[in-house]
Design an enzyme around this catalytic site. Sequence first.
Site, PDB file in Angstrom:
ATOM      1  N   CYS A 168       0.884  -1.184   0.000  1.00 49.43           N
ATOM      2  CA  CYS A 168       0.000   0.000   0.000  1.00 49.43           C
ATOM      3  C   CYS A 168       0.912   1.223   0.000  1.00 49.43           C
ATOM      4  O   CYS A 168       0.959   2.003   0.946  1.00 49.43           O
ATOM      5  CB  CYS A 168      -0.879   0.006   1.241  1.00 49.43           C
ATOM      6  SG  CYS A 168      -1.863  -1.473   1.446  1.00 49.43           S
TER       7      CYS A 168
ATOM      8  N   GLY B 243       4.340   7.022  -1.590  1.00 55.44           N
ATOM      9  CA  GLY B 243       5.726   6.563  -1.442  1.00 55.44           C
ATOM     10  C   GLY B 243       6.456   6.986  -0.188  1.00 55.44           C
ATOM     11  O   GLY B 243       7.673   6.816  -0.125  1.00 55.44           O
ATOM     12  N   GLY B 244       5.754   7.485   0.834  1.00 53.34           N
ATOM     13  CA  GLY B 244       6.452   7.912   2.057  1.00 53.34           C
ATOM     14  C   GLY B 244       7.385   6.840   2.602  1.00 53.34           C
ATOM     15  O   GLY B 244       8.567   7.088   2.832  1.00 53.34           O
ATOM     16  N   LYS B 245       6.839   5.640   2.789  1.00 49.85           N
ATOM     17  CA  LYS B 245       7.681   4.585   3.374  1.00 49.85           C
ATOM     18  C   LYS B 245       8.565   3.934   2.314  1.00 49.85           C
ATOM     19  O   LYS B 245       9.659   3.456   2.618  1.00 49.85           O
ATOM     20  CB  LYS B 245       6.815   3.553   4.097  1.00 49.85           C
ATOM     21  CG  LYS B 245       6.184   4.182   5.327  1.00 49.85           C
ATOM     22  CD  LYS B 245       5.429   3.247   6.179  1.00 49.85           C
ATOM     23  CE  LYS B 245       4.648   4.036   7.222  1.00 49.85           C
ATOM     24  NZ  LYS B 245       3.652   4.982   6.636  1.00 49.85           N
TER      25      LYS B 245
ATOM     26  N   ASP C  75      -0.184  -0.111  -5.285  1.00 48.78           N
ATOM     27  CA  ASP C  75      -1.308   0.624  -4.688  1.00 48.78           C
ATOM     28  C   ASP C  75      -2.482   0.529  -5.660  1.00 48.78           C
ATOM     29  O   ASP C  75      -2.281   0.330  -6.864  1.00 48.78           O
ATOM     30  CB  ASP C  75      -0.968   2.099  -4.434  1.00 48.78           C
ATOM     31  CG  ASP C  75      -1.842   2.718  -3.326  1.00 48.78           C
ATOM     32  OD1 ASP C  75      -1.348   2.854  -2.185  1.00 48.78           O
ATOM     33  OD2 ASP C  75      -3.013   3.037  -3.597  1.00 48.78           O
TER      34      ASP C  75
ATOM     35  N   ASP D   5      -5.563  -8.512  -7.118  1.00 51.51           N
ATOM     36  CA  ASP D   5      -5.079  -8.380  -8.503  1.00 51.51           C
ATOM     37  C   ASP D   5      -4.320  -9.664  -8.905  1.00 51.51           C
ATOM     38  O   ASP D   5      -3.630 -10.283  -8.088  1.00 51.51           O
ATOM     39  CB  ASP D   5      -4.129  -7.166  -8.541  1.00 51.51           C
ATOM     40  CG  ASP D   5      -3.738  -6.768  -9.950  1.00 51.51           C
ATOM     41  OD1 ASP D   5      -4.270  -5.768 -10.436  1.00 51.51           O
ATOM     42  OD2 ASP D   5      -2.883  -7.465 -10.542  1.00 51.51           O
TER      43      ASP D   5
ATOM     44  N   ASP E 246       1.064  -1.171   4.724  1.00 52.19           N
ATOM     45  CA  ASP E 246       0.776   0.092   5.432  1.00 52.19           C
ATOM     46  C   ASP E 246      -0.692   0.384   5.123  1.00 52.19           C
ATOM     47  O   ASP E 246      -1.017   1.123   4.202  1.00 52.19           O
ATOM     48  CB  ASP E 246       1.716   1.183   4.889  1.00 52.19           C
ATOM     49  CG  ASP E 246       1.601   2.477   5.659  1.00 52.19           C
ATOM     50  OD1 ASP E 246       1.093   2.451   6.792  1.00 52.19           O
ATOM     51  OD2 ASP E 246       2.031   3.519   5.125  1.00 52.19           O
TER      52      ASP E 246
ATOM     53  N   CYS F 186      -1.829   3.907  10.785  1.00 55.92           N
ATOM     54  CA  CYS F 186      -1.702   5.163  11.539  1.00 55.92           C
ATOM     55  C   CYS F 186      -3.017   5.356  12.285  1.00 55.92           C
ATOM     56  O   CYS F 186      -3.612   6.419  12.257  1.00 55.92           O
ATOM     57  CB  CYS F 186      -1.340   6.344  10.650  1.00 55.92           C
ATOM     58  SG  CYS F 186      -2.445   6.610   9.271  1.00 55.92           S
TER      59      CYS F 186
HETATM   60  C1  LIG Z   1      -1.852   4.598   4.823  1.00 55.85           C
HETATM   61  S1  LIG Z   1      -1.934   4.853   3.123  1.00 55.85           S
HETATM   62  C2  LIG Z   1      -0.304   4.481   2.598  1.00 55.85           C
HETATM   63  C3  LIG Z   1       0.703   5.527   2.906  1.00 55.85           C
HETATM   64  C4  LIG Z   1       2.072   5.256   2.316  1.00 55.85           C
HETATM   65  N1  LIG Z   1       2.533   3.903   2.541  1.00 55.85           N
HETATM   66  C5  LIG Z   1       3.091   6.230   2.872  1.00 55.85           C
HETATM   67  O1  LIG Z   1       3.917   5.860   3.714  1.00 55.85           O
HETATM   68  O2  LIG Z   1       3.046   7.389   2.454  1.00 55.85           O
HETATM   69  C6  LIG Z   1      -2.820   3.461   2.579  1.00 55.85           C
HETATM   70  C7  LIG Z   1      -2.798   3.242   1.108  1.00 55.85           C
HETATM   71  O3  LIG Z   1      -3.496   2.035   0.844  1.00 55.85           O
HETATM   72  C8  LIG Z   1      -4.026   2.128  -0.442  1.00 55.85           C
HETATM   73  N2  LIG Z   1      -5.023   1.081  -0.626  1.00 55.85           N
HETATM   74  C9  LIG Z   1      -6.339   1.133  -0.336  1.00 55.85           C
HETATM   75  N3  LIG Z   1      -6.920  -0.039  -0.674  1.00 55.85           N
HETATM   76  C10 LIG Z   1      -5.943  -0.839  -1.139  1.00 55.85           C
HETATM   77  C11 LIG Z   1      -5.923  -2.165  -1.662  1.00 55.85           C
HETATM   78  N4  LIG Z   1      -7.054  -2.867  -1.743  1.00 55.85           N
HETATM   79  N5  LIG Z   1      -4.751  -2.672  -2.083  1.00 55.85           N
HETATM   80  C12 LIG Z   1      -3.623  -1.928  -2.035  1.00 55.85           C
HETATM   81  N6  LIG Z   1      -3.577  -0.664  -1.557  1.00 55.85           N
HETATM   82  C13 LIG Z   1      -4.730  -0.135  -1.121  1.00 55.85           C
HETATM   83  C14 LIG Z   1      -4.540   3.552  -0.517  1.00 55.85           C
HETATM   84  O4  LIG Z   1      -4.681   3.975  -1.846  1.00 55.85           O
HETATM   85  C15 LIG Z   1      -3.462   4.299   0.253  1.00 55.85           C
HETATM   86  O5  LIG Z   1      -2.530   4.855  -0.622  1.00 55.85           O
END
Ligand SMILES: C[S@@+](CC[C@H](N)C(=O)[O-])C[C@H]1O[C@@H](n2cnc3c(N)ncnc32)[C@H](O)[C@@H]1O
Length: 445
Positions: A247, A251-253, A271, A302, A322, A375
């Site tokens: 997730c 790209g923060g992490k 993502d 997917d 994440d 978070c």
């Molecule tokens: C907490 S944010 C991620 C923040 C990111 N890792 C960072 O450190 O900046 C959660 C992410 O999960 C993605 N997401 C939501 N549903 C998802 C899915 N079914 N599969 C993969 N990613 C998903 C969202 O689009 C979102 O970008």
Amino acid sequence: MTPGARMSAAITLLSRLDGPDAPPADKLLADWARANRYAGSKDKSAIAAMVYGCLRRRGQIDWWLSRCKGDEPAARPRLLVWMQLAGEAALSDLERFCSGEKFDPPPLTPVEKRVAVELSAQKGFDLSCQPVSIGGNMPVFLEQDLIALYGAETSRQLAAHDAEAPVDLRVNTLKADRDTVRAALAEAGIDSAPTPYSPIGLRLTERKPLSGTAVFKDGLIEPQDEGSQLAALLVEAKPGMKIVDFCAGAGGKTLALAATMNNTGRIIACDVSEARLKRAGQRLKRAGAFLVERRPLSSERDKWVKRRAARFDGGFDRVLVDAPCSGSGTWRRNPDQKWKLTPDGLAEVMQKQSSVLESAARLVAPGGRLIYVTCSILKQENEDRVDAFLAEHGDFYAHPVSEIWSETLPDVAFPGAPENPYLRLTPADHGTDGFFVAVLGRKLT
Ligand SMILES: C[S@@+](CC[C@H](N)C(=O)[O-])C[C@H]1O[C@@H](n2cnc3c(N)ncnc32)[C@H](O)[C@@H]1O
């Protein structure tokens, strides 16, 4: 702008933040500032303080409105109450600011004046007669969960979510070290201090714009909460590893992992949001991170995930989930989000978390690790999701985060409870956003 004109702007903005489809507050304020160039920096920060103040303390504000038999909660009555609660204005100031002239708000109505008189008589706005969730400015439906989680500590824990979050930066160790960046920031007039836990973090002593600085443009820093930095460090990514950031968002992490791996190995950043992955591309370029492949997913199930599952493809050393979450740990930064959370919305996100965890787990190589991060402060998004996953997957076990911490950050005392296999970070205890980290090892056989 006059104080009244600032109030008028804040009322307009607050009224646009009501309802489930409202834009995020930070975006609304940034758009407003761009469209209203006449507003100086002091005006903008005063307006932002009013808007964020009302969002942060909405629970208390609405309670006082109801208690004083004021108007239905809406932008204007909320702002008037907040100005008294926050000590920004006495009754006489409100009467002066709301002059009805030019850009000032219309004069106080009899009801508004009566509420203001009653509030003026309050000594210190005693919270003791308010329910815990109201005093803590949390959605009321979460009250019992929060009390079960924090017990006698609930009020202290919740109060920390009302404060403004600091600006934390992660130093991009692909390009510089912390001391060099700190010195360069100081030269640009931006003072910072090392973060207490993260060895690659700096915390600004005062909020200042960063986007024009050379250290930012050259990719030496990324704004990132210290808790998020720690979560990325606990992935224990090493040069040469194969990692999926399931997730990855913007790209923060991913960026933090790339730096820990010293640009050696492979990261696949997935993502469901192509727009976020696109933003990640720009940030990766600026940071000089070259080991990342971005892969949009149609959903967590997917076909790519199935194709790259460990049983067909050997799997990955680390899979970071994440997870999408309520964001309750970041409500200091995004207080508007807490008023959008509903019981149904929370149930939906919990279901998604289990489904993402389930699917991403297929990618973990035997001997590899699945790292689940949110978070959120809520147990139902954290321990409950992980415990439910472990109950169904005998081939995974909880690898104590304290052990990983002492390997990764040997010079920093573990900030969690050592008897707890997971790590919880909270604004009250650690000064970070609220984070949860669980590391699940996959057994070799
Ligand atoms: C907490 S944010 C991620 C923040 C990111 N890792 C960072 O450190 O900046 C959660 C992410 O999960 C993605 N997401 C939501 N549903 C998802 C899915 N079914 N599969 C993969 N990613 C998903 C969202 O689009 C979102 O970008």
